[in-house]
Design a protein around this motif. Sequence first.
Motif, PDB file in Angstrom:
ATOM      1  N   VAL A  29      44.093 -37.848  44.972  1.00 40.44           N
ATOM      2  CA  VAL A  29      44.116 -38.221  46.382  1.00 40.44           C
ATOM      3  C   VAL A  29      45.575 -38.293  46.824  1.00 40.44           C
ATOM      4  O   VAL A  29      46.430 -38.825  46.097  1.00 40.44           O
ATOM      5  N   SER A  38      46.453 -40.449  41.522  1.00 35.36           N
ATOM      6  CA  SER A  38      45.203 -41.096  41.128  1.00 35.36           C
ATOM      7  C   SER A  38      45.245 -41.337  39.626  1.00 35.36           C
ATOM      8  O   SER A  38      45.783 -40.508  38.884  1.00 35.36           O
ATOM      9  N   LEU A  82      36.636 -37.624  47.959  1.00 37.51           N
ATOM     10  CA  LEU A  82      36.783 -39.071  48.138  1.00 37.51           C
ATOM     11  C   LEU A  82      35.732 -39.564  49.121  1.00 37.51           C
ATOM     12  O   LEU A  82      35.638 -39.069  50.245  1.00 37.51           O
TER      13      LEU A  82
END
Length: 329
Positions: A29, A38, A82
């Motif tokens: 991300v 991440s 996500l």
Amino acid sequence: MTQSPSATQRPTDATPTTPPVLLGEPWAVGRADGTPFSKDPSVVRLGERYLMYFTLPPEQPGAREGWHVGIAESHDLRSWELVGHLRPAGGHESRGLAAPGAVVLDGVVHLFYQSYGNGPLDAICHAWSTDGTSFTRDASNPVFRPTGAWNCGRAIDADVIVDGDRLLLAYATRDPQMRVQLLGVAEAPLDSDFGAGSWRDLSTDGPALAPELPWELECIEAPAFVRRGDRLVMFYAGGYNNEPQQIGYALSDDGVHWTRGSLDPVLPNGAPGSWNSSESGHPGVFTDLDGRTYLFFQGNDTGGRTNHLAATEILWENDRPRLGGQRDA
């Protein structure tokens, strides 16, 4: 999730192995400035969806507080989107939370995560969800801290597995001087609520695993369970972040006493110029409905300024993992 007490890079004598075949491209991300970051993956299957829980940093680079859990969804274990966050809720979580370990029991995702930023006071917390994204926190949080004179009372990096009529929990802690990272094990009845009164520390007399091999340096952390036949296998990270951190494994008949399966990392950091040259760290193991198993891990080539998540299938030989060539212990 932890940071090294020293930013100094240290050498390793691990023997390089053939890089594993990855499932898709390493994924992360982006932060507010676009930096991909991440960490600490844990993957479960809920119905027809795969869900990955992982650590995200504060959205603004340079911020010290605001670490939290990201939630990503996939339908093929290769591409991820996500879909949610679990953010700090105040109190013991006010500075942040991190390093989730997930398990699905009777259609409910149970998430065990650590408070972050409290030094020796960090501990394991518990939350649950029926949809995998909206969580209810355990009112008794934090639910677990270790006992015994060998550790500082801190607990981080939880992972859990069903073992008969109990839920077995592995955790990382440090010695009383907060220098050496170690692993311990605890248990709770499978029919309990996994709250603060449910857990029994099984490592009161000493660590389940401590750094001993040259490549492990002063850190054993990020345990990740999987069962193979009559034995439990626990992958773990050796070395603090980017020293480099690399992944090994240990074996146990009872879940309490562990012996290393290999003298070398089963998954070392990559060669210079590769995406994970700074580390291959913080493993998470997922077993799908067909029995195939996958190793998720974090890696980067920037000394920790960025971090990506990746996965590779675990191949088994006599119930020992094979991701490359390493010497059996």
